[in-house]
Scaffold this motif. Structure first.
Motif, PDB file in Angstrom:
ATOM      1  N   VAL A 104       0.728  -1.193  -0.024  1.00 28.31           N
ATOM      2  CA  VAL A 104      -0.093  -0.115   0.067  1.00 28.31           C
ATOM      3  C   VAL A 104       0.909   1.170  -0.019  1.00 28.31           C
ATOM      4  CG1 VAL A 104      -1.789   1.231   1.320  1.00 28.31           C
ATOM      5  CG2 VAL A 104      -1.902  -1.313   1.314  1.00 28.31           C
ATOM      6  N   GLY A 105       0.624   2.028  -1.165  1.00 28.34           N
ATOM      7  CA  GLY A 105       1.796   3.070  -0.994  1.00 28.34           C
ATOM      8  C   GLY A 105       1.190   4.216  -0.332  1.00 28.34           C
ATOM      9  N   LYS A 106       1.989   5.501  -0.290  1.00 24.83           N
ATOM     10  CA  LYS A 106       1.630   6.438   0.357  1.00 24.83           C
ATOM     11  C   LYS A 106       0.426   7.424  -0.074  1.00 24.83           C
ATOM     12  CE  LYS A 106       6.241   7.344   2.045  1.00 24.83           C
ATOM     13  NZ  LYS A 106       7.389   8.439   2.096  1.00 24.83           N
ATOM     14  N   GLY A 107      -0.407   7.684   1.037  1.00 27.33           N
ATOM     15  CA  GLY A 107      -1.751   8.294   0.455  1.00 27.33           C
ATOM     16  C   GLY A 107      -1.158   9.930  -0.056  1.00 27.33           C
ATOM     17  N   LEU A 108      -2.152  10.163  -1.084  1.00 29.67           N
ATOM     18  CA  LEU A 108      -1.960  11.609  -1.528  1.00 29.67           C
ATOM     19  C   LEU A 108      -3.336  12.377  -1.460  1.00 29.67           C
ATOM     20  CD1 LEU A 108       0.026  12.948  -3.392  1.00 29.67           C
ATOM     21  CD2 LEU A 108      -1.198  12.227  -5.449  1.00 29.67           C
ATOM     22  N   ILE A 109      -3.292  13.468  -0.899  1.00 32.21           N
ATOM     23  CA  ILE A 109      -4.434  14.269  -0.292  1.00 32.21           C
ATOM     24  C   ILE A 109      -5.090  14.911  -1.866  1.00 32.21           C
ATOM     25  CG2 ILE A 109      -5.778  15.908   0.944  1.00 32.21           C
ATOM     26  CD1 ILE A 109      -3.435  15.399   2.970  1.00 32.21           C
ATOM     27  N   ARG A 110      -6.461  14.630  -2.131  1.00 31.13           N
ATOM     28  CA  ARG A 110      -6.617  15.454  -3.402  1.00 31.13           C
ATOM     29  C   ARG A 110      -7.062  16.850  -3.141  1.00 31.13           C
ATOM     30  NH1 ARG A 110      -8.020  11.910  -7.442  1.00 31.13           N
ATOM     31  NH2 ARG A 110      -9.528  13.498  -8.228  1.00 31.13           N
ATOM     32  N   ASP A 111      -6.680  17.840  -3.898  1.00 31.40           N
ATOM     33  CA  ASP A 111      -7.042  19.206  -3.811  1.00 31.40           C
ATOM     34  C   ASP A 111      -8.450  19.431  -3.818  1.00 31.40           C
ATOM     35  OD1 ASP A 111      -4.296  20.319  -5.907  1.00 31.40           O
ATOM     36  OD2 ASP A 111      -4.314  19.758  -3.869  1.00 31.40           O
ATOM     37  N   GLY A 112      -8.895  20.260  -2.851  1.00 27.59           N
ATOM     38  CA  GLY A 112     -10.331  20.594  -3.040  1.00 27.59           C
ATOM     39  C   GLY A 112     -11.127  19.619  -2.317  1.00 27.59           C
ATOM     40  N   THR A 113     -10.677  18.562  -1.950  1.00 24.58           N
ATOM     41  CA  THR A 113     -11.490  17.579  -1.109  1.00 24.58           C
ATOM     42  C   THR A 113     -10.773  17.057  -0.049  1.00 24.58           C
ATOM     43  OG1 THR A 113     -11.106  15.455  -2.311  1.00 24.58           O
ATOM     44  CG2 THR A 113     -12.653  17.006  -3.315  1.00 24.58           C
ATOM     45  N   GLY A 114     -11.345  16.321   0.885  1.00 20.70           N
ATOM     46  CA  GLY A 114     -10.548  15.547   1.941  1.00 20.70           C
ATOM     47  C   GLY A 114     -10.155  14.254   1.622  1.00 20.70           C
TER      48      GLY A 114
END
Lengths: 243, 177
Positions: free
Chosen positions: B54-64
């Motif tokens: 499981v790779g590192k999580g990436l926060i999406r812009d504009g949403t959580g």
């Protein structure tokens, strides 16, 4: 349906009509027939199949220039006992009366289409894996102290899992997949691919002639492959009879 | 044919799932989203057998939402042109018959059934040889060769033939093989 006589390139057009199996069975019993004109190929305006979807399947034999003139019927000794009886997957050659007009069958080539890290599984190996998953889920679901999120039971809900497991276990499988692989792996050095090896194991073939008829791509190595193949098939027969 | 394959998928997770059980929630969502689906390239995903990474999580812009790249091992079933397999007949009509091999449906046209087999309508529609020795009906097991595949967004449909050597009926319904 349209068939081209010039080359073995043919297209099948037909409508997929979405209805339940029960409906289809009833219709089949009463002489089910597709709506008129649906097979003529160009009636896109037909409103008869409301939920139908036209499917075109094109297929060409990739070996067309090299295909034998007998149209794919390779090494077929015609048994005197069976006078060309069609339909039965027997040891003798099957097939109808007009073998001359048969188009060459496509060859089994999977290495080109799949990535390198893929492992072909024999049906007995897949059955072992899937049965293991099912057994683990049965044990876990029977334990009231373990709470299972519903999505993790999806294996049982998914029809792909059920149908895959039933298919892999059909007709009795080899009880020890590892020994089957050990028996067939030496054939790889004679030019048999992993996919072809798994297919031979899945089909439980009885003779080397059957293998060469079903997997025409092995014909090119027939000379050096025949004896090792016979040995492997004899060993497989011993394993099966000992189950 | 079955394959064991490593696939990768980007899983989006809502922040409400973050916490101690984040990995479990991610795996549950993966199983729910992937098992039972079909892709043209890999075929039907029959079961997930393990998580490779499981790779590192990436926060999406504009949403959580956070996107995690997940590599997982799974068993898939994919038919190929030229493959010989054994299928169970599910429906017979005068155009041919349908058969199932695992999750895959295969259609065998009457043009690809040996010429000496004719369609017999009735309560149990079937194809029978002239001498009645060989019959193809619902629940018969047949060995066929796949000669064409059609890939949709979510399913694979095949065309088969039993008109070659060593192809045809293996067993009749109800008989012990």
């Amino acid at each position: 349906m349209q068939f081209s006589n010039a080359r073995p390139h043919f297209r099948l057009e037909f409508r997929l009509i979405r209805c339940s199996q029960k409906e289809m069975a009833e219709k089949g019993g009463k002489g089910f027939s597709l709506p008129k004109g649906s097979l003529k190929g160009k009636d896109d305006n037909s409103a008869k199949s409301k939920q139908g979807r036209k499917v075109q399947i094109d297929f060409e034999d990739p070996l067309e220039p090299n295909s034998p003139k007998t149209n794919g019927k390779v090494n077929t000794p015609i048994s005197k006992g069976d006078s060309g009886k069609g339909g039965k997957a027997s040891k003798a050659a099957s097939g109808g009366k007009n073998s001359v007009t048969k188009a060459p069958s496509p060859e089994f080539k999977i290495e080109e289409e799949l990535p390198k890290n893929v492992k072909c599984l024999m049906d007995c190996e897949a059955a072992e894996i899937l049965q293991g998953i099912q057994d683990r889920m049965v044990v876990i679901s029977a334990d009231p102290s373990i709470k299972i999120p519903i999505p993790q039971l999806s294996s049982f809900v998914s029809s792909s899992f059920d149908s895959g497991l039933t298919y892999a276990k059909r007709g009795g499988t080899f009880s020890n997949p590892q020994s089957v692989r050990k028996i067939l792996e030496p054939l790889i050095k004679y030019g048999v691919s992993e996919g072809e090896m798994c297919m031979v194991a899945n089909l439980k073939v009885e003779s080397d002639d059957e293998v060469f008829a079903l997997v025409p791509s092995l014909k090119s190595e027939e000379g050096k492959l025949r004896d090792p193949l016979k040995t492997a098939l004899n060993e497989l027969a011993k394993i099966q009879s000992s189950v | 044919m079955f394959f064991h394959i490593v696939l990768e998928r980007n899983m989006q997770l809502h922040p409400r799932h973050f916490g101690r059980d984040l990995r479990d929630k991610l795996v549950s969502k993966l199983m729910k989203d992937v098992e039972g689906t079909c892709s043209g390239r890999h075929g039907f995903v029959v079961a997930i057998t393990g998580i490779e990474s499981v790779g590192k999580g990436l926060i999406r812009d504009g949403t959580g939402f956070v996107t995690f790249p997940v590599k997982y091992l799974c068993v898939v079933f994919r038919p190929f042109k030229g493959e010989i397999l054994e299928a169970v007949v599910t429906m017979v009509n005068k155009m041919g018959f349908f058969a199932e091999a695992g999750p895959v449906q295969i259609f065998v046209s009457n043009h690809l059934i040996p010429d000496d087999m004719e369609f017999q309508s009735g309560d149990v529609p079937n194809y029978t040889t002239s001498d009645g020795s060989v019959k193809i009906q619902k629940d018969s097991e047949v060995r066929l060769k796949i000669i064409g595949t059609r890939v949709d967004a979510t399913e694979i449909f095949c065309i088969g033939t039993i008109k070659d050597d060593f192809l045809g009926v293996i067993s009749d319904p109800g008989s012990t093989s």
